[in-house]
Scaffold this motif. Structure first.
Motif, PDB file in Angstrom:
ATOM      1  N   ALA A   9       0.857  -1.193   0.000  1.00  0.00           N
ATOM      2  CA  ALA A   9       0.000   0.000   0.000  1.00  0.00           C
ATOM      3  C   ALA A   9       0.882   1.228   0.000  1.00  0.00           C
ATOM      4  CB  ALA A   9      -0.928   0.012   1.207  1.00  0.00           C
ATOM      5  N   GLY A  10       0.612   2.172  -0.904  1.00  0.00           N
ATOM      6  CA  GLY A  10       1.363   3.416  -0.947  1.00  0.00           C
ATOM      7  C   GLY A  10       2.854   3.161  -1.002  1.00  0.00           C
ATOM      8  N   PRO A  11       3.633   3.835  -0.144  1.00  0.00           N
ATOM      9  CA  PRO A  11       5.093   3.653  -0.176  1.00  0.00           C
ATOM     10  C   PRO A  11       5.562   2.361   0.475  1.00  0.00           C
ATOM     11  CG  PRO A  11       4.497   5.138   1.610  1.00  0.00           C
ATOM     12  CD  PRO A  11       3.218   4.826   0.873  1.00  0.00           C
ATOM     13  N   GLY A  12       4.673   1.665   1.152  1.00  0.00           N
ATOM     14  CA  GLY A  12       5.086   0.453   1.851  1.00  0.00           C
ATOM     15  C   GLY A  12       3.976  -0.561   1.924  1.00  0.00           C
ATOM     16  N   GLY A  13       3.323  -0.674   3.088  1.00  0.00           N
ATOM     17  CA  GLY A  13       2.230  -1.623   3.206  1.00  0.00           C
ATOM     18  C   GLY A  13       1.981  -2.051   4.636  1.00  0.00           C
ATOM     19  N   VAL A  14       1.262  -3.166   4.758  1.00  0.00           N
ATOM     20  CA  VAL A  14       0.891  -3.739   6.045  1.00  0.00           C
ATOM     21  C   VAL A  14       1.411  -5.166   6.090  1.00  0.00           C
ATOM     22  CG1 VAL A  14      -1.018  -4.326   7.598  1.00  0.00           C
ATOM     23  CG2 VAL A  14      -1.209  -2.328   6.090  1.00  0.00           C
ATOM     24  N   VAL A  15       1.978  -5.580   7.224  1.00  0.00           N
ATOM     25  CA  VAL A  15       2.419  -6.967   7.388  1.00  0.00           C
ATOM     26  C   VAL A  15       1.803  -7.532   8.668  1.00  0.00           C
ATOM     27  CG1 VAL A  15       4.582  -6.631   6.141  1.00  0.00           C
ATOM     28  CG2 VAL A  15       4.536  -6.332   8.622  1.00  0.00           C
ATOM     29  N   LEU A  16       1.580  -8.847   8.677  1.00  0.00           N
ATOM     30  CA  LEU A  16       1.073  -9.561   9.844  1.00  0.00           C
ATOM     31  C   LEU A  16       2.242 -10.230  10.555  1.00  0.00           C
ATOM     32  CD1 LEU A  16      -2.052 -11.362   8.272  1.00  0.00           C
ATOM     33  CD2 LEU A  16      -1.930  -9.085   9.315  1.00  0.00           C
ATOM     34  N   LEU A  17       2.223 -10.186  11.895  1.00  0.00           N
ATOM     35  CA  LEU A  17       3.351 -10.703  12.675  1.00  0.00           C
ATOM     36  C   LEU A  17       2.836 -11.425  13.908  1.00  0.00           C
ATOM     37  CD1 LEU A  17       6.676  -8.873  13.386  1.00  0.00           C
ATOM     38  CD2 LEU A  17       5.361  -9.733  15.331  1.00  0.00           C
ATOM     39  N   GLY A  18       3.514 -12.505  14.292  1.00  0.00           N
ATOM     40  CA  GLY A  18       3.166 -13.214  15.515  1.00  0.00           C
ATOM     41  C   GLY A  18       1.829 -13.927  15.414  1.00  0.00           C
ATOM     42  N   ASP A  19       1.085 -13.951  16.516  1.00  0.00           N
ATOM     43  CA  ASP A  19      -0.193 -14.658  16.534  1.00  0.00           C
ATOM     44  C   ASP A  19      -1.195 -14.079  15.556  1.00  0.00           C
ATOM     45  OD1 ASP A  19       0.649 -16.465  18.406  1.00  0.00           O
ATOM     46  OD2 ASP A  19      -0.325 -15.500  20.113  1.00  0.00           O
ATOM     47  N   ALA A  20      -1.051 -12.825  15.183  1.00  0.00           N
ATOM     48  CA  ALA A  20      -1.937 -12.253  14.163  1.00  0.00           C
ATOM     49  C   ALA A  20      -1.758 -12.969  12.832  1.00  0.00           C
ATOM     50  CB  ALA A  20      -1.651 -10.760  13.993  1.00  0.00           C
ATOM     51  N   ALA A  21      -0.588 -13.560  12.615  1.00  0.00           N
ATOM     52  CA  ALA A  21      -0.296 -14.244  11.355  1.00  0.00           C
ATOM     53  C   ALA A  21      -0.463 -15.748  11.442  1.00  0.00           C
ATOM     54  CB  ALA A  21       1.139 -13.926  10.920  1.00  0.00           C
ATOM     55  N   HIS A  22      -0.139 -16.351  12.608  1.00  0.00           N
ATOM     56  CA  HIS A  22      -0.086 -17.815  12.661  1.00  0.00           C
ATOM     57  C   HIS A  22      -0.367 -18.353  14.056  1.00  0.00           C
ATOM     58  CE1 HIS A  22       3.864 -16.524  14.031  1.00  0.00           C
ATOM     59  NE2 HIS A  22       4.184 -16.130  12.807  1.00  0.00           N
ATOM     60  N   ALA A  23      -1.426 -17.889  14.706  1.00  0.00           N
ATOM     61  CA  ALA A  23      -1.780 -18.423  16.027  1.00  0.00           C
ATOM     62  C   ALA A  23      -1.955 -19.932  15.948  1.00  0.00           C
ATOM     63  CB  ALA A  23      -3.064 -17.769  16.529  1.00  0.00           C
ATOM     64  N   MET A  24      -1.381 -20.644  16.933  1.00  0.00           N
ATOM     65  CA  MET A  24      -1.394 -22.104  16.914  1.00  0.00           C
ATOM     66  C   MET A  24      -1.365 -22.613  18.341  1.00  0.00           C
ATOM     67  SD  MET A  24       2.609 -22.826  15.883  1.00  0.00           S
ATOM     68  CE  MET A  24       2.742 -21.311  14.912  1.00  0.00           C
ATOM     69  N   PRO A  25      -1.704 -23.876  18.564  1.00  0.00           N
ATOM     70  CA  PRO A  25      -1.570 -24.445  19.911  1.00  0.00           C
ATOM     71  C   PRO A  25      -0.106 -24.437  20.356  1.00  0.00           C
ATOM     72  CG  PRO A  25      -2.945 -25.837  18.524  1.00  0.00           C
ATOM     73  CD  PRO A  25      -2.313 -24.829  17.617  1.00  0.00           C
ATOM     74  N   PRO A  26       0.138 -24.470  21.663  1.00  0.00           N
ATOM     75  CA  PRO A  26       1.510 -24.361  22.172  1.00  0.00           C
ATOM     76  C   PRO A  26       2.246 -25.688  22.273  1.00  0.00           C
ATOM     77  CG  PRO A  26      -0.013 -24.354  24.015  1.00  0.00           C
ATOM     78  CD  PRO A  26      -0.859 -24.447  22.761  1.00  0.00           C
ATOM     79  N   HIS A  27       1.759 -26.747  21.636  1.00  0.00           N
ATOM     80  CA  HIS A  27       2.292 -28.083  21.881  1.00  0.00           C
ATOM     81  C   HIS A  27       3.766 -28.226  21.519  1.00  0.00           C
ATOM     82  CE1 HIS A  27      -1.788 -28.935  22.704  1.00  0.00           C
ATOM     83  NE2 HIS A  27      -2.177 -29.055  21.458  1.00  0.00           N
ATOM     84  N   LEU A  28       4.266 -27.453  20.566  1.00  0.00           N
ATOM     85  CA  LEU A  28       5.673 -27.529  20.193  1.00  0.00           C
ATOM     86  C   LEU A  28       6.451 -26.307  20.669  1.00  0.00           C
ATOM     87  CD1 LEU A  28       5.467 -29.024  16.583  1.00  0.00           C
ATOM     88  CD2 LEU A  28       5.890 -30.201  18.749  1.00  0.00           C
ATOM     89  N   GLY A  29       5.824 -25.425  21.420  1.00  0.00           N
ATOM     90  CA  GLY A  29       6.512 -24.290  22.017  1.00  0.00           C
ATOM     91  C   GLY A  29       7.101 -23.312  21.018  1.00  0.00           C
ATOM     92  N   GLN A  30       6.407 -23.108  19.874  1.00  0.00           N
ATOM     93  CA  GLN A  30       6.991 -22.280  18.819  1.00  0.00           C
ATOM     94  C   GLN A  30       6.294 -20.930  18.613  1.00  0.00           C
ATOM     95  OE1 GLN A  30       9.705 -22.540  16.690  1.00  0.00           O
ATOM     96  NE2 GLN A  30      10.342 -24.076  18.175  1.00  0.00           N
ATOM     97  N   GLY A  31       5.260 -20.617  19.384  1.00  0.00           N
ATOM     98  CA  GLY A  31       4.538 -19.370  19.161  1.00  0.00           C
ATOM     99  C   GLY A  31       5.419 -18.145  19.317  1.00  0.00           C
ATOM    100  N   ALA A  32       6.078 -18.004  20.471  1.00  0.00           N
ATOM    101  CA  ALA A  32       6.958 -16.859  20.701  1.00  0.00           C
ATOM    102  C   ALA A  32       8.153 -16.889  19.759  1.00  0.00           C
ATOM    103  CB  ALA A  32       7.422 -16.841  22.155  1.00  0.00           C
ATOM    104  N   CYS A  33       8.683 -18.088  19.511  1.00  0.00           N
ATOM    105  CA  CYS A  33       9.854 -18.201  18.636  1.00  0.00           C
ATOM    106  C   CYS A  33       9.540 -17.702  17.227  1.00  0.00           C
ATOM    107  CB  CYS A  33      10.334 -19.644  18.585  1.00  0.00           C
ATOM    108  SG  CYS A  33      10.956 -20.275  20.158  1.00  0.00           S
ATOM    109  N   LEU A  34       8.378 -18.087  16.692  1.00  0.00           N
ATOM    110  CA  LEU A  34       8.012 -17.621  15.354  1.00  0.00           C
ATOM    111  C   LEU A  34       7.792 -16.122  15.326  1.00  0.00           C
ATOM    112  CD1 LEU A  34       5.645 -20.268  13.716  1.00  0.00           C
ATOM    113  CD2 LEU A  34       8.086 -19.933  13.410  1.00  0.00           C
ATOM    114  N   ALA A  35       7.236 -15.560  16.402  1.00  0.00           N
ATOM    115  CA  ALA A  35       7.054 -14.105  16.456  1.00  0.00           C
ATOM    116  C   ALA A  35       8.404 -13.401  16.385  1.00  0.00           C
ATOM    117  CB  ALA A  35       6.314 -13.718  17.731  1.00  0.00           C
ATOM    118  N   PHE A  36       9.406 -13.906  17.106  1.00  0.00           N
ATOM    119  CA  PHE A  36      10.731 -13.297  17.051  1.00  0.00           C
ATOM    120  C   PHE A  36      11.380 -13.530  15.689  1.00  0.00           C
ATOM    121  CE2 PHE A  36      10.823 -13.902  21.876  1.00  0.00           C
ATOM    122  CZ  PHE A  36      10.349 -12.620  22.091  1.00  0.00           C
ATOM    123  N   GLU A  37      11.138 -14.697  15.084  1.00  0.00           N
ATOM    124  CA  GLU A  37      11.616 -14.913  13.710  1.00  0.00           C
ATOM    125  C   GLU A  37      11.015 -13.880  12.766  1.00  0.00           C
ATOM    126  OE1 GLU A  37      11.103 -18.697  11.932  1.00  0.00           O
ATOM    127  OE2 GLU A  37      11.878 -19.832  13.627  1.00  0.00           O
TER     128      GLU A  37
END
Length: 395
Positions: A287-315
């Protein structure tokens, strides 16, 4: 000077806001709550999450608050081993961090270029060609070159830009607590803290935050545990919930019962586990000069069974910050989508397979799933660990 609006002051939003500010951006950080504060629990960070934080120049702060988490093995509720504890190479070992310590480190990394505004509930988003992207709360509109939607599982920005992705129940709930050292039980050598126990529909994981009596950088040491059970969250008060947990996990091998007995109702944090199905078709919207991106649980909320929610957000945060340093803004938005969607899809697929193992409906399903734990769970857990170890920040 390039400008960004980050919506959501959870750990992902704080991480990306600080990274952008350190790169010379002027950042406005919007948070719907009146105060920015984390749950008094803990989070396990796998090697990918640790590498992402180091790429965000937060490694020194992490070293001061993190406790290494050796492999404690996996057991059945009857005490039999599914996976014996094994030595873990240093580059494959996860760490456990108190969420309040992690929050403090992320806040300290914001710097002077971040303006934090609380009590702002974003209700609208504009991401159209020829116009600067923006968000609004019904009273004020915030424009910038880049909008980062880090507003969690219930993201209003995602709902408007990716309506195909819906929030659904994962069919389970989780309870977490940190028992401070002064109340933590002294456990026998044959029943140390660490590792996990898996049953059909139930799971219990524990870890030490520092060492008893140590004078480290954090005063929030203790024993962290998380219990996951199939079914809906419980509406009862914490004392009743704790009584139910002690009943559900009665007879499980030490230290499960000892830790539940030492837990105070005020320690208990209940969470309904929800996820996105399907995942958004895009994580970047030019959008315009840049845009909008989704990050963290807004992009890929998932169960915590593999402990990757916070890790993916930092990635996500590390990837976006790297791309914005090396590419033109519109190209960075497109490259972020191209890099992050396959990675998130892989981890979500592994997590859903583990969900199928952990949850069961009916007596026959329980029996069959319990029999499959020994063959399936270790393989999935090993695959997840390998996947976590392989990720590297973009160069």
């Amino acid at each position: 000077m390039r400008t960004a609006v980050v919506v959501g002051a959870g750990i992902g939003g704080l991480a990306v806001a600080g990274a952008l500010a350190r790169s010379g951006w002027q950042v406005t950080l919007l948070e719907r709550a009146d105060r920015v504060r984390p749950d008094p629990t803990a989070v396990v960070l796998w090697p990918n999450g640790v590498r992402a934080l180091r790429a965000l120049d937060l490694g020194a702060g992490l070293d001061a608050i993190a406790t290494p988490l050796p492999d404690g093995g996996v057991r059945r509720p009857d005490g039999q081993w599914l996976v014996q504890p094994r030595p873990t190479p240093a580059d494959r070992m996860p760490v456990v961090v108190h969420r309040e310590d992690l929050h403090d480190a992320l806040i300290a990394g914001l710097g002077e270029r971040v303006e934090l505004r609380t009590g702002v509930c974003v209700r609208t988003v504009r991401a159209e060609p020829g116009q600067r992207p923006s968000v609004g709360d019904g009273r004020q509109r915030f424009e910038a070159d880049l909008i980062v939607a880090a507003d969690g599982t219930d993201s209003e920005i995602r709902r408007q830009l990716a309506p195909e992705s819906r929030v659904v129940s994962s069919g389970c709930a989780a309870w977490r607590a940190v028992i401070p050292w002064y109340r933590a039980p002294r456990l026998p050598a044959e029943a140390p803290v660490g590792g996990e126990t898996l049953g059909a529909g139930y799971r219990f994981v524990s870890a030490s935050l520092g060492e008893r009596g140590s004078s480290g950088a954090s005063s929030r040491g203790g024993i962290y545990w998380v219990a996951t059970a199939a079914g809906a969250p419980r509406p009862e008060p914490p004392q009743t919930q704790l009584t139910l947990l002690r009943r559900w996990y009665a007879g499980w091998p030490a230290p499960v019962g000892e830790l539940l007995d030492a837990t105070d109702p005020a320690d208990l944090v209940q969470q309904e586990i929800r996820e996105l199905r399907p995942l958004p078709r895009s994580y970047g919207f030019p959008a315009g000069p840049g845009g909008v991106v989704l990050l963290g649980d807004a992009a890929h909320a998932m169960p915590p069974h593999l402990g990757q929610g916070a890790c993916l957000a930092f990635e996500d945060a590390a990837t976006l910050a790297s791309l914005l340093r090396e590419s033109r803004l519109p190209d960075a938005v497109a490259a972020y989508d191209r890099l992050r969607r396959p990675r998130a899809a892989t981890v979500v697929r592994q997590t859903r397979r583990m969900s199928a193992v952990l949850q069961a409906r009916g007596r026959l399903a329980l029996r069959a799933r319990d029999a499959a734990l020994g063959a399936i769970s270790p393989r999935l857990l090993s695959g997840a660990a390998a996947s976590a170890a392989q990720w590297r920040p973009p160069s």
